[in-house]
Design an enzyme around this catalytic site. Structure first.
Site, PDB file in Angstrom:
ATOM      1  N   ASP A 172       0.831  -1.203   0.000  1.00 18.86           N
ATOM      2  CA  ASP A 172       0.000   0.000   0.000  1.00 18.86           C
ATOM      3  C   ASP A 172       0.864   1.252   0.000  1.00 18.86           C
ATOM      4  O   ASP A 172       1.963   1.261   0.557  1.00 18.86           O
ATOM      5  CB  ASP A 172      -0.905  -0.025   1.243  1.00 18.86           C
ATOM      6  CG  ASP A 172      -2.125   0.860   1.088  1.00 18.86           C
ATOM      7  OD1 ASP A 172      -2.295   1.476   0.016  1.00 18.86           O
ATOM      8  OD2 ASP A 172      -2.901   0.953   2.046  1.00 18.86           O
ATOM      9  N   GLY A 173       0.342   2.314  -0.612  1.00 17.12           N
ATOM     10  CA  GLY A 173       1.007   3.620  -0.566  1.00 17.12           C
ATOM     11  C   GLY A 173       1.736   4.013  -1.832  1.00 17.12           C
ATOM     12  O   GLY A 173       2.425   5.033  -1.852  1.00 17.12           O
ATOM     13  N   HIS A 215       3.180   2.964  -8.991  1.00 19.33           N
ATOM     14  CA  HIS A 215       2.982   1.522  -9.206  1.00 19.33           C
ATOM     15  C   HIS A 215       4.202   0.897  -9.889  1.00 19.33           C
ATOM     16  O   HIS A 215       4.590  -0.224  -9.577  1.00 19.33           O
ATOM     17  CB  HIS A 215       1.724   1.276 -10.043  1.00 19.33           C
ATOM     18  CG  HIS A 215       0.463   1.693  -9.354  1.00 19.33           C
ATOM     19  ND1 HIS A 215       0.217   1.396  -8.028  1.00 19.33           N
ATOM     20  CD2 HIS A 215      -0.618   2.394  -9.787  1.00 19.33           C
ATOM     21  CE1 HIS A 215      -0.966   1.893  -7.688  1.00 19.33           C
ATOM     22  NE2 HIS A 215      -1.480   2.515  -8.722  1.00 19.33           N
ATOM     23  N   THR A 217     -10.546  -7.052  -5.694  1.00 20.52           N
ATOM     24  CA  THR A 217     -11.821  -7.004  -6.434  1.00 20.52           C
ATOM     25  C   THR A 217     -12.385  -5.579  -6.393  1.00 20.52           C
ATOM     26  O   THR A 217     -13.203  -5.225  -7.237  1.00 20.52           O
ATOM     27  CB  THR A 217     -12.847  -8.000  -5.833  1.00 20.52           C
ATOM     28  OG1 THR A 217     -12.890  -7.826  -4.415  1.00 20.52           O
ATOM     29  CG2 THR A 217     -12.467  -9.438  -6.134  1.00 20.52           C
ATOM     30  N   GLU A 218     -11.955  -4.771  -5.419  1.00 18.68           N
ATOM     31  CA  GLU A 218     -12.431  -3.377  -5.308  1.00 18.68           C
ATOM     32  C   GLU A 218     -11.649  -2.420  -6.214  1.00 18.68           C
ATOM     33  O   GLU A 218     -12.113  -1.319  -6.497  1.00 18.68           O
ATOM     34  CB  GLU A 218     -12.273  -2.866  -3.861  1.00 18.68           C
ATOM     35  CG  GLU A 218     -12.926  -3.748  -2.805  1.00 18.68           C
ATOM     36  CD  GLU A 218     -14.371  -4.029  -3.123  1.00 18.68           C
ATOM     37  OE1 GLU A 218     -15.101  -3.051  -3.361  1.00 18.68           O
ATOM     38  OE2 GLU A 218     -14.750  -5.216  -3.165  1.00 18.68           O
ATOM     39  N   TRP A 255     -11.123  -2.316  -9.261  1.00 16.17           N
ATOM     40  CA  TRP A 255     -11.729  -1.965 -10.556  1.00 16.17           C
ATOM     41  C   TRP A 255     -12.402  -0.600 -10.491  1.00 16.17           C
ATOM     42  O   TRP A 255     -12.672   0.015 -11.524  1.00 16.17           O
ATOM     43  CB  TRP A 255     -12.764  -3.009 -10.974  1.00 16.17           C
ATOM     44  CG  TRP A 255     -12.212  -4.380 -11.177  1.00 16.17           C
ATOM     45  CD1 TRP A 255     -12.361  -5.448 -10.334  1.00 16.17           C
ATOM     46  CD2 TRP A 255     -11.436  -4.873 -12.277  1.00 16.17           C
ATOM     47  NE1 TRP A 255     -11.723  -6.569 -10.842  1.00 16.17           N
ATOM     48  CE2 TRP A 255     -11.159  -6.238 -12.039  1.00 16.17           C
ATOM     49  CE3 TRP A 255     -10.955  -4.281 -13.457  1.00 16.17           C
ATOM     50  CZ2 TRP A 255     -10.411  -7.017 -12.917  1.00 16.17           C
ATOM     51  CZ3 TRP A 255     -10.214  -5.078 -14.337  1.00 16.17           C
ATOM     52  CH2 TRP A 255      -9.939  -6.418 -14.061  1.00 16.17           C
ATOM     53  N   LEU A 289      11.723 -19.581  -3.283  1.00 16.95           N
ATOM     54  CA  LEU A 289      10.595 -18.839  -2.711  1.00 16.95           C
ATOM     55  C   LEU A 289       9.268 -19.213  -3.382  1.00 16.95           C
ATOM     56  O   LEU A 289       9.175 -19.249  -4.604  1.00 16.95           O
ATOM     57  CB  LEU A 289      10.838 -17.329  -2.896  1.00 16.95           C
ATOM     58  CG  LEU A 289       9.773 -16.407  -2.305  1.00 16.95           C
ATOM     59  CD1 LEU A 289       9.874 -16.363  -0.782  1.00 16.95           C
ATOM     60  CD2 LEU A 289       9.888 -14.991  -2.885  1.00 16.95           C
ATOM     61  N   LEU A 346      -7.645  -4.845   7.042  1.00 13.53           N
ATOM     62  CA  LEU A 346      -7.366  -6.063   6.296  1.00 13.53           C
ATOM     63  C   LEU A 346      -7.787  -5.932   4.824  1.00 13.53           C
ATOM     64  O   LEU A 346      -7.251  -6.630   3.961  1.00 13.53           O
ATOM     65  CB  LEU A 346      -8.136  -7.212   6.953  1.00 13.53           C
ATOM     66  CG  LEU A 346      -7.461  -8.562   7.007  1.00 13.53           C
ATOM     67  CD1 LEU A 346      -6.026  -8.441   7.484  1.00 13.53           C
ATOM     68  CD2 LEU A 346      -8.243  -9.480   7.934  1.00 13.53           C
ATOM     69  N   SER A 347      -8.755  -5.067   4.554  1.00 14.08           N
ATOM     70  CA  SER A 347      -9.235  -4.834   3.186  1.00 14.08           C
ATOM     71  C   SER A 347      -9.527  -6.126   2.431  1.00 14.08           C
ATOM     72  O   SER A 347      -9.188  -6.250   1.252  1.00 14.08           O
ATOM     73  CB  SER A 347      -8.230  -3.984   2.406  1.00 14.08           C
ATOM     74  OG  SER A 347      -8.023  -2.749   3.059  1.00 14.08           O
TER      75      SER A 347
HETATM   76  C1  FPP Z   1      -1.594   0.150  -3.396  1.00 17.16           C
HETATM   77  O1  FPP Z   1      -1.161   1.468  -3.475  1.00 17.16           O
HETATM   78  C2  FPP Z   1      -1.107  -0.611  -4.506  1.00 17.16           C
HETATM   79  C3  FPP Z   1      -1.866  -1.209  -5.468  1.00 17.16           C
HETATM   80  C4  FPP Z   1      -3.343  -1.157  -5.534  1.00 17.16           C
HETATM   81  C5  FPP Z   1      -1.224  -1.944  -6.560  1.00 17.16           C
HETATM   82  C6  FPP Z   1      -0.057  -2.798  -6.160  1.00 17.16           C
HETATM   83  C7  FPP Z   1       0.670  -3.167  -7.385  1.00 17.16           C
HETATM   84  C8  FPP Z   1       2.018  -3.209  -7.518  1.00 17.16           C
HETATM   85  C9  FPP Z   1       2.984  -3.011  -6.430  1.00 17.16           C
HETATM   86  C10 FPP Z   1       2.618  -3.449  -8.834  1.00 17.16           C
HETATM   87  C11 FPP Z   1       2.092  -4.565  -9.613  1.00 17.16           C
HETATM   88  C12 FPP Z   1       2.354  -5.886  -9.039  1.00 17.16           C
HETATM   89  C13 FPP Z   1       3.044  -6.848  -9.642  1.00 17.16           C
HETATM   90  C14 FPP Z   1       3.013  -8.235  -9.096  1.00 17.16           C
HETATM   91  C15 FPP Z   1       3.858  -6.576 -10.816  1.00 17.16           C
HETATM   92  P1  FPP Z   1      -2.256   2.592  -3.644  1.00 17.16           P
HETATM   93  O2  FPP Z   1      -2.415   2.875  -5.082  1.00 17.16           O
HETATM   94  O3  FPP Z   1      -3.509   2.164  -2.936  1.00 17.16           O
HETATM   95  O4  FPP Z   1      -1.580   3.787  -2.911  1.00 17.16           O
HETATM   96  P2  FPP Z   1      -2.320   4.946  -2.123  1.00 17.16           P
HETATM   97  O5  FPP Z   1      -3.044   4.286  -1.000  1.00 17.16           O
HETATM   98  O6  FPP Z   1      -1.192   5.803  -1.681  1.00 17.16           O
HETATM   99  O7  FPP Z   1      -3.237   5.594  -3.084  1.00 17.16           O
END
Ligand code: FPP
Length: 237
Positions: free
Chosen positions: A15-16, A32, A61-62, A64, A126, A190-191
């Site tokens: 997250d973040g 990302h 699932t959220e 989208w 892993l 937990l989302s």
């Molecule tokens: C949460 O940050 C992150 C996501 C919803 C996407 C996670 C995806 C990746 C790390 C890259 C893709 C994964 C692979 C396996 C290649 P956020 O967008 O919710 O951040 P915010 O809370 O600061 O808005």
């Protein structure tokens, strides 16, 4: 001092990424891209610390509900990742598995996920699991439907259903439950991530944004898991 206890299975809510990019004045999608790079590096770091299973929440699932641009970009990032992942999985002896409802993903992405799972199936390093279009309640619903279908066919009596059978009907069948959950970016929820599997898991929350997550932060999480924070956490101040 005794040996450090190493969690066998660590689950991570990445997250973040968006906030990390915003802080730098860049678009969310840049976060990302960096998040995916951090994840690649961390697979090696987790393994070097003796962790056998790493399971990450990449797309819920959220998710989208995000803008079309961001969803499209995340799907392309996953597509790119899958393309290179076979070579990387072979190089690093990593066994990759994807959990979630993959039926909603584009056919080419589904195909590359299956190819990656097949190509890395016998690897002994892993065990890396990526949750894509994953929701815990959706996973449990799909599992219950399968068990109910068996019951309706007369192959299973309702009173025969055990916790073990439910575990083995989930997407994570065959994996031990996580010992430690890490969530970055200061959120403490937990989302809908692995609600069945995390029933007895220790939770570590850190304000660090996922793209900045590094080995030091992993060591802090492992120390927390070992209960060190509770012994040294400022009680003598
Ligand atoms: C949460 O940050 C992150 C996501 C919803 C996407 C996670 C995806 C990746 C790390 C890259 C893709 C994964 C692979 C396996 C290649 P956020 O967008 O919710 O951040 P915010 O809370 O600061 O808005």
């Amino acid at each position: 001092m005794g040996e450090k206890k190493i969690p066998r299975h660590v689950a991570v809510i990445l997250d973040g990424n968006g906030r990390w990019a915003k802080k730098k004045g860049r678009p969310r999608t840049f976060g990302h891209v960096q998040g995916a790079k951090t994840l690649e590096a961390m697979c090696e770091t987790f393994w070097n610390h003796g962790i056998e299973y790493l399971t990450v929440y990449a797309f819920s699932t959220e998710n989208w509900k995000r803008s079309e641009e961001e969803v499209g970009m995340l799907m392309n990032l996953l597509r790119e990742y899958m393309k290179n992942a076979i070579r990387r999985a072979v190089d690093n002896n990593m066994k990759v598995r994807v959990i979630g409802d993959l039926s909603r993903l584009a056919p080419d992405l589904q195909e590359s996920i299956h190819a990656l799972e097949r190509a890395s199936d016998t690897n002994t390093g892993l065990k890396f699991t990526i949750a894509i279009n994953y929701g815990g309640r959706d996973e449990i619903t799909r599992a219950v439907r399968r068990l109910a279908a068996q019951a309706a066919e007369g192959a299973l009596r309702p009173e025969e259903i055990t916790e073990q059978m439910i575990s083995e009907s989930l997407d994570t069948a065959g994996m031990p439950d996580p010992d430690l959950l890490i969530r970055t970016s200061g959120e403490e929820r937990l989302s809908n991530f692995l609600p069945w599997q995390l029933a007895y898991t220790e939770f570590y929350f850190t304000p660090v944004l996922w793209p900045d997550f590094d080995e030091d932060e992993l060591v802090r999480a492992i120390d927390y898991y070992n209960g060190r924070d509770r012994r040294f956490g400022g009680v003598h101040e």
